[in-house]
Design a protein around this motif. Structure first.
Motif, short mmCIF file in Angstrom:
data_model
loop_
_atom_site.label_atom_id
_atom_site.label_comp_id
_atom_site.label_asym_id
_atom_site.label_seq_id
_atom_site.Cartn_x
_atom_site.Cartn_y
_atom_site.Cartn_z
N SER A 41 0.85 -1.19 0.00
CA SER A 41 0.00 0.00 0.00
C SER A 41 0.89 1.24 0.00
N PRO B 246 0.69 8.12 2.33
CA PRO B 246 0.30 9.49 1.95
C PRO B 246 1.48 10.39 1.58
N GLN C 294 -4.62 12.27 0.77
CA GLN C 294 -5.85 11.66 1.28
C GLN C 294 -6.42 10.61 0.33
N ASP C 295 -5.98 10.61 -0.94
CA ASP C 295 -6.45 9.63 -1.92
C ASP C 295 -5.84 8.25 -1.72
N ALA D 127 -5.37 5.99 0.62
CA ALA D 127 -6.18 4.91 1.19
C ALA D 127 -7.53 4.81 0.50
N GLU D 128 -8.18 5.95 0.24
CA GLU D 128 -9.51 5.95 -0.36
C GLU D 128 -9.53 5.28 -1.73
N ARG D 129 -8.46 5.45 -2.49
CA ARG D 129 -8.41 4.92 -3.86
C ARG D 129 -7.62 3.61 -3.94
N ARG D 130 -7.28 3.04 -2.80
CA ARG D 130 -6.52 1.77 -2.75
C ARG D 130 -5.29 1.84 -3.65
N ALA E 178 -4.26 2.42 -8.85
CA ALA E 178 -5.33 2.82 -7.94
C ALA E 178 -6.58 2.07 -8.36
N GLU F 110 -10.51 1.74 -7.37
CA GLU F 110 -11.59 2.37 -6.62
C GLU F 110 -12.88 1.58 -6.76
N GLU G 6 -16.83 0.12 -4.90
CA GLU G 6 -17.42 -0.81 -3.94
C GLU G 6 -18.14 -1.91 -4.72
#
Length: 152
Positions: free
Chosen positions: A5, A8, A44-45, A47-50, A65, A67, A69
């Protein structure tokens, strides 16, 4: 090489790598300036965008990345440092993205591909399902591909 991973604090480096990779294909400076905005990864992207990086000896060689769900996601970014193309890094990133997609419950994901990268994605098993307008250049269409995630 290991895949992990992203952190940031690596966002700026990752964003620059994406633009360097895009420049490999001979795009002009105006296009690359517009691409820089579209390819930016903010701290900030991560973690949110893997965001996942491929790293060797402490150097990031590529990233992706993924993204979304379940059941559907987007392989939003996937780039390899141009100095390390054709070393199998793209394939390793792809394979990791597929495993990640399966792990988080995605059954499929789409890719708005650069025209130069379409051949790679087709070779990985994605199929062309349409096109999407470029956010960088009016009138430019990007190949849109879909990949169905195989069950384990």
């Amino acid at each position: 090489m290991r895949l992990r991973s992203a952190r940031p604090d690596e966002a700026v480096f990752i964003s620059d790598l994406a633009v360097r990779s895009k420049a490999y294909w001979g795009y002009d400076e105006k296009f690359l300036a517009g691409s820089r905005v579209q390819l930016a990864v903010r701290p900030q992207d991560v973690a949110e965008r893997r965001v996942t990086v491929a790293e060797r000896d402490g150097t990031i060689l590529g990233f992706y990345a993924l993204e979304g769900e379940p059941p559907a996601g987007v392989l939003d970014l996937m780039f390899v440092d141009p100095d390390h193309l054709r070393e199998g890094i793209g394939r390793e990133l792809w394979d990791h993205a597929v495993v990640t997609a399966r792990t988080v419950g995605l059954r499929r994901f789409t890719i708005d591909s650069d025209p130069f990268a379409e051949k790679f994605y087709l070779a990985m098993g994605a199929i062309r399902t349409g096109s999407s307008p470029s956010a960088v250049r009016v009138g430019r269409e990007l190949p849109q591909l879909t990949f169905t995630v195989p069950s384990a």
